[in-house]
Design a protein around this motif. Structure first.
Motif, PDB file in Angstrom:
ATOM      1  N   HIS A  11      21.428  15.481 -14.747  1.00  0.00           N
ATOM      2  CA  HIS A  11      19.969  15.225 -15.434  1.00  0.00           C
ATOM      3  C   HIS A  11      18.717  15.755 -14.332  1.00  0.00           C
ATOM      4  CE1 HIS A  11      16.663  14.128 -17.819  1.00  0.00           C
ATOM      5  NE2 HIS A  11      16.494  13.229 -17.087  1.00  0.00           N
ATOM      6  N   HIS A  12      18.243  16.580 -14.421  1.00  0.00           N
ATOM      7  CA  HIS A  12      16.974  16.713 -13.560  1.00  0.00           C
ATOM      8  C   HIS A  12      15.631  16.397 -13.933  1.00  0.00           C
ATOM      9  CE1 HIS A  12      19.667  18.798 -10.530  1.00  0.00           C
ATOM     10  NE2 HIS A  12      20.455  19.357 -11.618  1.00  0.00           N
ATOM     11  N   PRO A  13      15.386  15.143 -13.792  1.00  0.00           N
ATOM     12  CA  PRO A  13      13.989  14.953 -14.139  1.00  0.00           C
ATOM     13  C   PRO A  13      12.745  15.697 -13.639  1.00  0.00           C
ATOM     14  CG  PRO A  13      14.599  13.106 -12.701  1.00  0.00           C
ATOM     15  CD  PRO A  13      15.788  14.237 -12.776  1.00  0.00           C
ATOM     16  N   PRO A  14      11.820  15.833 -14.496  1.00  0.00           N
ATOM     17  CA  PRO A  14      10.545  16.613 -13.898  1.00  0.00           C
ATOM     18  C   PRO A  14      10.065  16.210 -12.862  1.00  0.00           C
ATOM     19  CG  PRO A  14      10.318  16.109 -16.142  1.00  0.00           C
ATOM     20  CD  PRO A  14      11.448  15.445 -15.686  1.00  0.00           C
ATOM     21  N   GLY A  15      10.040  17.129 -11.626  1.00  0.00           N
ATOM     22  CA  GLY A  15       9.279  16.865 -10.425  1.00  0.00           C
ATOM     23  C   GLY A  15      10.195  15.692  -9.496  1.00  0.00           C
ATOM     24  N   GLY A  16      11.730  15.792  -9.901  1.00  0.00           N
ATOM     25  CA  GLY A  16      12.497  14.979  -9.101  1.00  0.00           C
ATOM     26  C   GLY A  16      13.686  15.483  -8.698  1.00  0.00           C
ATOM     27  N   ASP A  17      14.589  14.902  -7.854  1.00  0.00           N
ATOM     28  CA  ASP A  17      16.003  15.719  -7.562  1.00  0.00           C
ATOM     29  C   ASP A  17      16.871  14.750  -8.562  1.00  0.00           C
ATOM     30  OD1 ASP A  17      15.339  17.387  -5.799  1.00  0.00           O
ATOM     31  OD2 ASP A  17      15.545  15.939  -4.245  1.00  0.00           O
ATOM     32  N   CYS A  18      17.947  15.300  -8.921  1.00  0.00           N
ATOM     33  CA  CYS A  18      19.078  14.597  -9.732  1.00  0.00           C
ATOM     34  C   CYS A  18      19.457  13.368  -8.858  1.00  0.00           C
ATOM     35  CB  CYS A  18      20.259  15.415  -9.807  1.00  0.00           C
ATOM     36  SG  CYS A  18      21.575  14.543 -10.770  1.00  0.00           S
ATOM     37  N   MET A  19      19.589  12.261  -9.659  1.00  0.00           N
ATOM     38  CA  MET A  19      19.812  11.006  -8.936  1.00  0.00           C
ATOM     39  C   MET A  19      21.340  10.315  -9.546  1.00  0.00           C
ATOM     40  SD  MET A  19      17.732  10.562  -6.711  1.00  0.00           S
ATOM     41  CE  MET A  19      17.824   8.886  -6.237  1.00  0.00           C
ATOM     42  N   GLU A  20      21.882  11.026 -10.637  1.00  0.00           N
ATOM     43  CA  GLU A  20      23.179  10.590 -11.064  1.00  0.00           C
ATOM     44  C   GLU A  20      24.320  11.348 -10.392  1.00  0.00           C
ATOM     45  OE1 GLU A  20      23.543   8.045 -13.261  1.00  0.00           O
ATOM     46  OE2 GLU A  20      21.425   7.531 -13.157  1.00  0.00           O
TER      47      GLU A  20
END
Length: 132
Positions: free
Chosen positions: A106-115
């Motif tokens: 999951h790639h949140p808007p404006g950020g890197d994938c953290m999972e």
């Protein structure tokens, strides 16, 4: 045994096909998972996919057992197209199920994938919890 009686067993080589197809399915599903999660810097994939490759052995064992059961059932119940086609279809379905259980990043808007991908299929993620 009477003359002219065929002593061959239908099945083409016993039960050796199931572990081979399971190995191909486990390896293929693992490579597909690693490539899908390559864009995520954190999680299990941060340390050279060690958790994922250790999971592969367990997945291979599970796939082998399920395919052996399927192969046994196909010997008892005739399948149109032959036993190997039914076994191949089962292996492809189980590989797809394995890959679906590992989820997608999951790639949140404006950020890197953290999972990170799950340690085992369908168990949730083990990353730091950055994605909502």
């Amino acid at each position: 045994m009477t003359p002219g009686q065929d002593t061959r067993r239908d099945g083409g080589g016993g039960y050796s096909l199931a572990p081979v197809l399971a190995a191909l399915g486990a390896y293929g599903g693992t490579v597909w998972t690693a490539r899908s999660w390559a864009s995520c810097p954190l999680g299990n994939d941060a340390s050279n996919h060690v958790g994922l490759w250790m999971t592969t052995a367990v997945v291979w064992l599970c796939l082998t057992l399920l395919l052996l059961l399927l192969q046994y059932a196909l010997r008892r119940l005739p399948f149109p197209g032959g036993q190997w086609l039914g076994l191949l279809t089962g292996a492809l379905a189980l590989t797809l199920l394995y890959r679906l259980g590992m989820d997608w990043p999951h790639h949140p808007p404006g950020g890197d994938c953290m999972e990170g991908y799950p340690l085992f299929p369908f168990t949730g993620t083990t990353g730091p919890g950055g994605a909502p």
